[in-house]
Design an enzyme around this catalytic site. Structure first.
Site, PDB file in Angstrom:
ATOM      1  N   ARG A 129      36.951  46.430  40.109  1.00 30.46           N
ATOM      2  CA  ARG A 129      37.747  45.949  40.230  1.00 30.46           C
ATOM      3  C   ARG A 129      39.551  46.530  39.573  1.00 30.46           C
ATOM      4  O   ARG A 129      40.239  45.138  39.496  1.00 30.46           O
ATOM      5  CB  ARG A 129      37.820  44.707  41.119  1.00 30.46           C
ATOM      6  CG  ARG A 129      38.076  44.741  42.748  1.00 30.46           C
ATOM      7  CD  ARG A 129      38.784  43.091  43.500  1.00 30.46           C
ATOM      8  NE  ARG A 129      37.209  43.559  43.141  1.00 30.46           N
ATOM      9  CZ  ARG A 129      36.508  42.545  44.477  1.00 30.46           C
ATOM     10  NH1 ARG A 129      37.373  43.284  45.888  1.00 30.46           N
ATOM     11  NH2 ARG A 129      35.422  41.945  44.550  1.00 30.46           N
TER      12      ARG A 129
ATOM     13  N   GLU B 127      44.965  48.632  27.515  1.00 35.49           N
ATOM     14  CA  GLU B 127      45.152  49.228  26.591  1.00 35.49           C
ATOM     15  C   GLU B 127      44.633  50.085  27.075  1.00 35.49           C
ATOM     16  O   GLU B 127      44.638  51.165  25.944  1.00 35.49           O
ATOM     17  CB  GLU B 127      44.726  48.243  25.273  1.00 35.49           C
ATOM     18  CG  GLU B 127      45.382  47.331  25.319  1.00 35.49           C
ATOM     19  CD  GLU B 127      44.929  46.207  24.426  1.00 35.49           C
ATOM     20  OE1 GLU B 127      45.167  45.881  23.174  1.00 35.49           O
ATOM     21  OE2 GLU B 127      44.655  45.407  24.907  1.00 35.49           O
TER      22      GLU B 127
HETATM   23 MO1  MOS Z   1      47.080  43.240  22.125  1.00 32.86          MO
HETATM   24  S1  MOS Z   1      47.536  44.570  20.814  1.00 32.86           S
HETATM   25  O1  MOS Z   1      47.593  42.034  21.170  1.00 32.86           O
HETATM   26  O2  MOS Z   1      47.780  43.040  23.356  1.00 32.86           O
END
Ligand code: MOS
Length: 761
Positions: free
Chosen positions: A653, A728
């Site tokens: 979500r 990420e």
């Molecule tokens: Mo990760 S690159 O330690 O948020």
């Protein structure tokens, strides 16, 4: 569940675009970063670092430095060796980004090691004095890279007790069953985080109590680490980390430069602030280590994988266990009956590496997703179709199910948005002509995947009689927009306007929380907030049900628009409900994710790492994406331009599509830099291009049309709110998508990053 909080209202604030509550302050320059804190009476420090890679300090000549105007003190290992106690690396159960003891002895273990701290009245004077400190060294031979004499390869499974190289089936049989085979070696370079805000610290004592202002993603680790180093009680240390001016994986936990600055401040009897140089930030902190991969892949003629072997090596320092576990992901992405992996860390004479945005996935998926593209070419199959034929809703190592598996949904949505259908399969067949000449056009794609992490956290949530809410936790605003999300959540779940929510973060004086990392922030903190708001609601509801809303089931009351609403249509202003509770309603939420190790909350309170099962429990929970790149390669010069990037992402979500897109597109832009520009070059063991003139990062001029498509992923099994985190995900897969596009344009398969024009000539 008596504290059952309200769920997410489809018409509520969460899930809809919300401008950052801190946006105006950031763009007008009003935001105060830790590095901006000007302590009264502060003295300024500068570092002297070692130009040699390995050896011993023979002596110092400090006369010239001592004669500089404004000099207050010069500190070396002779001053601090016994004053700073050793602290373990955070992956070994300690607190430190590196276990190497700062100013600990006359030994030099890596280039750029801190050998002296110079303090003066002004920063200019400190740096000038540091510039004339003379150090005599006895250099010794060193191992600077993978193949250097003295480099020591260690199996990751021997380095980290909880790592086992994923394996299944018989790879010899798998290769025998797969007549189409790929074997290739891939390499990725050293990359350095270069946030705008440097790795600063400022320390001030008041009696026996120490306050540290430092940009960090884990104030509790800095606090407990310093306490261990200095032999103090953690209760006597406060660490404050305002909003971070970028980190990208750095600013992790206990920095090595903090204890010397704290000791200098104590000895000089005044606050001391350190702003290292950009060059020094290449060696006093962590970085992404170089990696190399040997991939072997076999498939049947109709494109079913029969064997996968992924052997990989990364470098690490002599003394720390930091290494990445990338085959955990590459071994589990596609269906395959025979898989063998082996990961090694190679110990060399270097500062300890560390995480950088998607630490294992960026290098490891560059290798795998390039190899999959090579296999598609060998089979004469569309690369998306090859992935579809090997898609699976169970990972192949232990047969565990994914909580959701929208990988192909991402490829399909991305292919539509990108118009993949216009791709002419033949290599080199697409061309354009511009005023600058002829360009070959290439279209490439790659998968992006990352396991979900969640950590425990504590948070104070309060509501006052004037309708103001407060949310406070020692977590950090790392630039991702978490302060805005917390305000959105408190607004929705407490029924107050977002302007009435105050958010406090980044201070050990607030309730303990863990590392802001691993894309775990939203998932961890929004569940903690949900719990806290539920506790506030339960208190108000209980009071209302015995008073003005007599007879109502407290669990049925909802908070919205400044009132408590009963299902029968009655309602009560929040202010009155708060008054019934005797003023401000304040609660401490203590969130522990399901599947967390016992004692996880205590670990966070003690500044240790406790980031859940990493999406690798009995059910695997991953975020997914598909990256698409269009590159133009100049026919004569080989210049590579990324003309377009499209990513389609499914990561549970999405609570704020505006900041989510911003995270994803930011990651994609960085992916361009990673694929084409970024590399720290070593020369005789030292980083040669350690400044922003020569370490190239992607700029606005490198960023083409970028589109992040959000693909629905209603994963109710991952956690109660269906959150996965996506900080990420955006950078993952971009390297391979660009490399695959360059191959499609030119027929050249480039297996070493960054890809540069000269490689195409
Ligand atoms: Mo990760 S690159 O330690 O948020």
């Amino acid at each position: 569940m008596p504290d059952a909080p309200q769920t997410i209202d489809p018409d509520g604030r969460l899930g809809h675009p919300q401008v950052r509550i801190d946006g105006r302050a950031k763009v007008t320059g009003a935001t105060r970063y830790a590095s901006d804190i000007a302590l009264p009476g502060v003295a300024h420090a500068a570092l002297v670092t070692s130009p040699i890679v390995r050896g011993r300090i023979l002596g110092f000549d400090l006369d010239a430095a001592r004669a500089m105007p404004g000099l207050l003190g010069i500190f070396t290992h002779r001053d601090f060796a016994d004053a700073i106690r050793p602290v373990a690396h955070l992956m070994a159960g300690g607190y430190a980004n590196t276990s190497h003891r700062p100013l600990g002895s006359d030994r030099i273990a890596y280039a750029g090691q801190i050998v002296a701290l110079v303090v003066a009245e002004t920063s200019e004077a400190a740096h000038a004095a540091a510039g004339v400190v003379r150090v005599r060294y006895a250099p010794e031979p060193f191992a600077g890279g993978f193949d250097a004499p003295g480099a020591e390869a260690v199996r990751l499974a021997d380095l980290k007790s909880d790592h086992a190289d994923p394996r299944v089936g018989d790879d010899a049989a798998g290769f025998a069953a797969g007549p189409v085979r790929i074997e290739a070696r891939y390499e990725t370079p050293i990359q350095h985080h270069n946030p705008m805000e440097l790795f600063t610290t400022a320390c001030a004592w008041e009696g026996g109590r120490l306050t540290v202002h430092e940009p960090t993603r884990y104030v509790e680790a800095v606090r407990h680490g310093l306490a261990a180093q200095l032999g103090m009680a953690a209760a006597d240390i406060r660490v404050v980390s305002g909003p971070l001016g970028g980190h990208f994986g750095s600013k992790l936990a206990l920095s090595q430069h903090t204890a010397p600055v704290a000791l200098a401040a104590r000895r000089l009897g005044r606050p001391v602030s350190l702003v290292p140089t950009r060059k020094q930030c290449f060696t006093i902190a962590n970085y992404r280590p170089e990696s190399r991969h040997h991939l072997r892949l076999a498939a049947t003629r109709d494109g079913r994988f029969t064997a996968l072997v992924h052997e990989a090596e990364v470098t690490t320092s002599r003394f720390d266990p930091f290494a990445m576990e990338g085959t955990d992901v590459t071994a589990r992405l596609y269906a395959c009956p025979a898989i063998r992996t082996e990961e090694r860390a190679v110990r060399i004479d270097r500062n300890t590496p560390g995480p950088m945005r998607a630490p294992p996935e960026v290098p490891y998926l560059f290798a795998l997703e390039s190899a999959v593209d090579e296999m598609a070419e060998a089979l004469g199959l569309d690369p998306i179709e090859l992935r579809r034929r090997n898609d699976t809703d169970r990972e192949p190592i232990a047969g565990k199910p994914f909580s959701s598996r929208p990988l192909m949904a991402c490829f399909d949505a991305g292919a539509r948005a990108f118009d993949w259908a216009r791709r002419v399969p033949e290599v080199g067949a697409m061309r354009i002509e511009t005023g600058e000449g002829a360009w070959r056009v290439g279209l490439g794609c790659a998968a992006a995947v990352r396991p979900v992490k969640t950590g425990p956290a504590t948070m104070r949530v309060s509501l006052d009689a004037e309708g103001g809410a407060r949310v406070e936790t020692a977590h950090h605003e790392i630039g991702n927009g978490i302060a805005t999300l917390l305000a959105m959540g408190a607004s929705e779940w407490l029924g107050v306007p977002i302007e009435r929510v105050a958010v406090g973060l980044g201070d050990t004086a607030l309730p303990a929380a863990g590392l802001s990392g691993g894309s775990a922030t939203t998932t961890s903190l929004m569940h903690t907030l949900h719990l806290g708001c539920g506790q506030v609601r339960a208190r108000l509801a209980a009071a209302a049900a015995t008073g003005p809303l007599q007879g109502v089931d407290p669990a049925s009351l909802r908070l919205a628009e400044g009132r408590l609403h009963a299902p029968d249509g009655r309602s009560l202003p929040l202010a009155e409900a708060v008054a019934l509770c005797g003023g401000t309603v304040e609660t401490l939420a203590e969130f522990v994710p399901e599947g967390a190790k016992p004692g996880a909350l205590d670990a966070v309170r003690a500044g240790r790492i406790a980031l859940g099962t990493g999406g690798m429990g009995e059910t695997l929970s991953w975020g997914f994406g598909a990256q698409f790149a269009e590159v133009h390669v100049h026919a004569e010069t080989g210049v590579i331009r990324v003309a377009r990037l499209t990513g389609a992402f499914a990561a549970g979500r999405v609570l704020n599509p505006l900041t989510a897109r911003s995270q994803l597109t930011g990651g994609m832009i960085w992916g361009i830099g990673s694929a084409l520009l970024e590399e720290s070059v070593l020369d005789r063991g030292r980083y040669r291009n350690d400044d922003l003139a020569e370490y190239l990062v992607a700029t606005a001029a490198d960023a083409p049309r970028i589109e992040a498509v959000l693909v629905p992923d209603a994963d109710t099994a991952v956690n109660p709110l269906g959150l996965k985190g996506l900080g990420e995900l955006g950078i993952i897969g971009v390297n391979a998508a660009i490399a695959n596009a360059v191959h499609h344009a030119t027929g050249r398969r480039l297996r070493r990053l960054p890809i540069r024009a000269e490689a195409l000539l």
